[in-house]
Design a protein around this motif. Sequence first.
Motif, PDB file in Angstrom:
ATOM      1  N   ALA A   1       9.446 137.761  70.153  1.00 40.66           N
ATOM      2  CA  ALA A   1       9.796 136.377  69.845  1.00 40.66           C
ATOM      3  C   ALA A   1      11.061 136.407  68.996  1.00 40.66           C
ATOM      4  O   ALA A   1      11.122 137.110  67.988  1.00 40.66           O
ATOM      5  CB  ALA A   1       8.665 135.698  69.083  1.00 40.66           C
ATOM      6  N   ILE A   2      12.047 135.627  69.416  1.00 44.16           N
ATOM      7  CA  ILE A   2      13.331 135.602  68.739  1.00 44.16           C
ATOM      8  C   ILE A   2      13.606 134.176  68.288  1.00 44.16           C
ATOM      9  O   ILE A   2      13.689 133.267  69.119  1.00 44.16           O
ATOM     10  CB  ILE A   2      14.450 136.097  69.667  1.00 44.16           C
ATOM     11  N   ASN A   3      13.722 133.981  66.991  1.00 43.78           N
ATOM     12  CA  ASN A   3      14.006 132.651  66.458  1.00 43.78           C
ATOM     13  C   ASN A   3      15.407 132.211  66.849  1.00 43.78           C
ATOM     14  O   ASN A   3      16.340 133.013  66.842  1.00 43.78           O
ATOM     15  CB  ASN A   3      13.882 132.627  64.933  1.00 43.78           C
ATOM     16  N   ARG A   4      15.540 130.937  67.167  1.00 47.59           N
ATOM     17  CA  ARG A   4      16.858 130.370  67.452  1.00 47.59           C
ATOM     18  C   ARG A   4      17.578 130.091  66.140  1.00 47.59           C
ATOM     19  O   ARG A   4      16.949 129.953  65.098  1.00 47.59           O
ATOM     20  CB  ARG A   4      16.710 129.091  68.264  1.00 47.59           C
ATOM     21  N   ASN A   5      18.902 129.992  66.201  1.00 44.58           N
ATOM     22  CA  ASN A   5      19.712 129.826  64.993  1.00 44.58           C
ATOM     23  C   ASN A   5      19.866 128.382  64.543  1.00 44.58           C
ATOM     24  O   ASN A   5      20.698 128.099  63.695  1.00 44.58           O
ATOM     25  CB  ASN A   5      21.114 130.419  65.212  1.00 44.58           C
TER      26      ASN A   5
END
Length: 158
Positions: A31-35
């Motif tokens: 899971a990669i958080n958006r900026n």
Amino acid sequence: MNQVGLVGRLTKDPVLRQLSDNKITVSFVIAINRNFRNTQGGVDADYLLCIAWGKLAERIAKYCGKGSLIGVSGRLQSKTYVNKENSKVYTTEVVVEDVRFFALKQREEQLASEASAYKGTQEIRETPLEEHFVLPSEEQEVEVNAESVTGEHAIVRR
């Protein structure tokens, strides 16, 4: 050029498989958080399927568990197949060629086996390696001895 670099957390323990031709593979989702924040003020995440092969797959399966913060680099690979409804399905996955361990968490099965071995007499904690890794915040090189994890030294920027 087909190259990707990602930092994210594992959504569950990696799945290690040995194929019929004795090749070893591991698959996991990060899971990669958006900026940026969404309209409700929260942070959305993207979930990407990753696969790795050979010794790298064994290392990921051995040291990473659900919630581990890792960095991966590799390439994108697209596949297609026909599902049960006879529809063509397109998938994209990251073929991992390199991994960096930032904050490790034990696999759930390791926690369960340690709990039964200790019979509640000792506290089980996260792998203490996260104390040795620092996420980037300022430009300063620090050498970290990561031999216990990777067998090599790592340079971490902070």
